[in-house]
Design an enzyme around this catalytic site. Structure first.
Site, PDB file in Angstrom:
ATOM      1  CB  THR A 186      -0.874   0.025   1.198  1.00  0.00           C
ATOM      2  OG1 THR A 186      -1.722   1.140   1.184  1.00  0.00           O
ATOM      3  CG2 THR A 186      -0.285  -0.073   2.413  1.00  0.00           C
ATOM      4  CD  GLU A 331      -1.919  -0.444   5.862  1.00  0.00           C
ATOM      5  OE1 GLU A 331      -3.364  -0.149   5.369  1.00  0.00           O
ATOM      6  OE2 GLU A 331      -1.330   0.559   6.040  1.00  0.00           O
ATOM      7  CE  LYS A 439      -8.529   4.484  -1.549  1.00  0.00           C
ATOM      8  NZ  LYS A 439      -9.015   3.514  -0.326  1.00  0.00           N
ATOM      9  CD1 TRP A 444      -3.812   4.029  -1.137  1.00  0.00           C
ATOM     10  CD2 TRP A 444      -4.657   5.937  -0.883  1.00  0.00           C
ATOM     11  NE1 TRP A 444      -4.497   3.779  -0.173  1.00  0.00           N
ATOM     12  CE2 TRP A 444      -5.019   4.978   0.081  1.00  0.00           C
ATOM     13  CE3 TRP A 444      -5.124   7.258  -0.654  1.00  0.00           C
ATOM     14  CZ2 TRP A 444      -6.136   5.394   1.235  1.00  0.00           C
ATOM     15  CZ3 TRP A 444      -5.751   8.029   0.301  1.00  0.00           C
ATOM     16  CH2 TRP A 444      -6.403   6.841   1.125  1.00  0.00           C
TER      17      TRP A 444
HETATM   18  P1  AMP Z   1      -6.606   1.207   1.100  1.00  0.00           P
HETATM   19  O1  AMP Z   1      -5.532   0.819   1.990  1.00  0.00           O
HETATM   20  O2  AMP Z   1      -6.026   1.584  -0.190  1.00  0.00           O
HETATM   21  O3  AMP Z   1      -7.682   0.304   1.043  1.00  0.00           O
HETATM   22  O4  AMP Z   1      -7.198   2.679   1.711  1.00  0.00           O
HETATM   23  C1  AMP Z   1      -7.770   2.633   3.064  1.00  0.00           C
HETATM   24  C2  AMP Z   1      -8.441   4.225   3.156  1.00  0.00           C
HETATM   25  O5  AMP Z   1      -9.127   4.486   2.261  1.00  0.00           O
HETATM   26  C3  AMP Z   1      -8.801   4.480   4.719  1.00  0.00           C
HETATM   27  O6  AMP Z   1      -8.030   4.544   5.832  1.00  0.00           O
HETATM   28  C4  AMP Z   1      -9.573   5.625   4.186  1.00  0.00           C
HETATM   29  O7  AMP Z   1      -8.868   6.632   4.266  1.00  0.00           O
HETATM   30  C5  AMP Z   1     -10.082   5.339   2.862  1.00  0.00           C
HETATM   31  N1  AMP Z   1     -11.354   4.718   2.689  1.00  0.00           N
HETATM   32  C6  AMP Z   1     -11.542   3.399   2.659  1.00  0.00           C
HETATM   33  N2  AMP Z   1     -13.251   3.274   2.710  1.00  0.00           N
HETATM   34  C7  AMP Z   1     -13.666   4.560   2.912  1.00  0.00           C
HETATM   35  C8  AMP Z   1     -14.864   4.826   3.027  1.00  0.00           C
HETATM   36  N3  AMP Z   1     -15.861   4.059   2.986  1.00  0.00           N
HETATM   37  N4  AMP Z   1     -15.275   6.490   3.147  1.00  0.00           N
HETATM   38  C9  AMP Z   1     -14.111   7.125   3.135  1.00  0.00           C
HETATM   39  N5  AMP Z   1     -12.726   6.835   3.002  1.00  0.00           N
HETATM   40  C10 AMP Z   1     -12.468   5.394   3.054  1.00  0.00           C
END
Ligand code: AMP
Length: 545
Positions: A186, A331, A439, A444
């Site tokens: 990530t 994570e 995002k 990302w």
């Molecule tokens: P990832 O590790 O790429 O899955 O990204 C995780 C991060 O995405 C989280 O810590 C949030 O900052 C963002 N995220 C994931 N789901 C949501 C959601 N439903 N609403 C807002 N942000 C989200």
């Protein structure tokens, strides 16, 4: 202490497929290839192919603990790799093909991948990558012999040739349940990507917890389409939960545009799909054009970024598709929370509640803390940094992290970098993010990488990247630049320069020149003040062009 007297059979990933083949043997894995051709096979047949593949992996010398990489879309072959690689005790390392080539090369070397399985439409990428991959890496294309593209590096083999002729029986080794099974990197806010290393145990716990937390998605009557890629945190656990519960899987391949998704869902009678909001924007446009939804689709799980009220209302009110909102992180395996909807009475949860990120899943504990680390109230009155712990949450990154204190608190809870409120019932509402990331469409973009790259552009004195809201992508990067003295630098010059260092979708949508950037008292660029300035109408902003 008196010990229980129960058997200790380890939780294991291949046991899911063994079970599905026996109990749900007729449920199917449907898979669309890049050309739109569809392959259908039962879980029983899938297991047979996985057993052959396990034999083939052993024959080519893959041993327990080895990292075997995939650069591939959602397909039956990718699913087979998940099971065979982890089943023999090796680690399935899924790589995101959308990353910039430098990042992919870095990740493959950090993981020390010994084999790379890749989809044929990514052959050009593999050719460019080859000189930068770990020495001696074995390349295997996910196709049959006839489908091998020309011009591939010498020695590239075809998947089907590898598997053909292998026996369809294999004794899975009895692995301790804590054995590593999967690896997914990530984006880090600073520095290089970080690897989350899942185990058989964490994967099984996660598979069971999403079946409990999102029950409407699972069961033999469901046909579920993971629009979330298998290279994004195990497609949010669906490759494991679907067979475990008997749901059929519909793998969409690389074609995730609205019309392709609509056709596949319609033809294959998809009942459920999971993915990020951007994907559903495309599907909604297609549904509007055709004035209907895919015939059997009744529910979408939307996560990875916040879902908008407009998207929920369109899906529910105009098309009768119930929305479940989920939140999670790489994570965390990844799902942490989901909206709890009534299985028998759809559309009874108010939209205002669906805008929240949902209630915690079993096994995920959450707390919020203030800047000094003290725990804050979980009654929705206060917002603080969200920390989590549980069986499905990382205890460390692969090969460790130098930033342990920034990653975990003194009690071992993981810092999510999200700012949230929690209710007494375990409802989560995200209100902000402490991590400096953007995002876009579920992927990302590191603000810091963007800024560092911009600062190497001749004529740039200072640069700061922030997220601006975007209807389609959720967020897009904006780059604020202070010019160095000299001939007038133009936005195109900055973009041209960045194009050599970043993927196209990571480039800023807008470069804004400013006389100066707002600074904090400690001399850092104040992103807070910058966002606040740029939210004002253009005439009301200090020194911009
Ligand atoms: P990832 O590790 O790429 O899955 O990204 C995780 C991060 O995405 C989280 O810590 C949030 O900052 C963002 N995220 C994931 N789901 C949501 C959601 N439903 N609403 C807002 N942000 C989200």
């Amino acid at each position: 202490m008196l010990q229980g007297l129960m058997m200790k059979r380890p939780l294991s990933i291949p046991s899911i497929l063994d079970y599905a083949a026996e109990v749900h043997g007729a449920s199917t894995v449907v898979s669309a290839d890049p050309g739109g051709q569809v392959n259908v096979q039962s879980y029983h047949d899938t297991r047979q192919r996985v057993l052959r593949l396990a034999n083939a992996l052993c024959e080519i010398g893959v041993t327990p603990g080895d990292r075997v990489a995939t650069l591939a879309w959602n397909s039956h072959r990718h699913l087979e790799l998940y099971y065979a690689i982890s089943g023999i005790g090796a680690i399935c390392h899924t790589i995101n093909p959308r990353l910039f080539i430098d990042q992919i090369a870095w990740i493959a070397n950090h993981a020390e991948d010994s084999v790379l399985f890749f989809d044929t439409d990514l052959a050009d990428l593999v050719l460019q990558l080859k000189p930068r991959l770990p020495a001696g890496i074995r390349l295997i294309a996910l196709c049959d012999e006839a489908g091998l593209p020309s011009g591939l590096p010498d020695g590239t083999e075809s998947y089907e040739t590898l598997v053909a002729g292998q026996p369809a029986d294999f004794d899975w080794p009895d692995l301790p349940e804590t054995t590593a099974s999967g690896l997914c990197y990530t984006s880090g806010t600073t520095g290089n990507p970080k690897g989350a290393l899942y185990s058989h145990r964490s994967t099984l716990m996660h598979a069971m917890s999403i079946i409990l937390g999102v029950p409407k998605s699972f069961g033999v009557e469901q046909r579920i389409l993971p629009a979330v890629p298998l290279f994004h945190v195990n497609a949010w656990g669906l490759p494991f939960s679907a067979p475990l519960s008997g749901s059929s899987l519909i793998m969409p391949g690389p074609r995730l545009d609205g019309p392709s998704l609509f056709d596949l869902m319609d033809e294959q009678a998809a009942t459920i799909a999971w993915g990020v909001p951007t994907i559903w924007t495309g599907l909604i446009e297609e549904m509007k054009t055709r004035h209907r939804k895919p015939a059997k689709l009744h529910s979408l799980l939307i996560g990875g970024s916040a879902v908008s009220e407009a998207q929920i209302r369109t899906l529910e009110d105009d098309f009768g598709i119930e929305v479940v909102h989920g939140w999670g992180m790489t994570e965390m395996s990844p799902v942490g929370t989901a909206t709890r909807v009534n299985r028998d009475q759809p559309f009874t949860v108010p939209v205002s509640d669906k805008l929240k990120q949902g209630q915690r899943l079993f096994g995920v504990e959450m707390k919020i803390v203030g800047e000094d680390g003290t725990e804050m109230k979980s009654d929705e009155s206060e917002a603080g940094e969200l920390l989590v712990r549980g069986n499905t949450v990382i205890a460390d990154y692969f090969r460790g992290t130098e930033e342990r204190d920034r990653t975990f608190d003194q009690h071992g809870w993981f810092r999510t970098g999200d700012v949230a409120r929690i209710s007494r019932q375990g409802d989560l509402t995200l209100v902000d993010r402490t991590k400096d990331l953007i995002k876009s469409g579920g992927e990302w973009i590191s603000s810091i990488d963007l800024e560092n790259a911009a600062c190497t552009c001749p004529g740039v004195r200072q640069a700061a990247a922030i997220a601006i809201p975007d209807e389609t992508w959720g967020e897009r990067p904006l780059l604020a630049v202070v010019r160095a003295p000299g001939p007038g630098l133009k936005a195109e010059d900055v973009i041209d320069h960045l194009s050599n260092m970043m993927a196209k979708w990571q480039l800023p949508d807008k470069v804004l020149f400013m006389d100066e950037l707002p600074m904090t008292a400690t001399g850092k660029i104040s992103k807070l003040a910058l966002r606040e300035q740029l939210a004002r109408p253009p005439g009301d902003r200090p020194g911009t062009s």
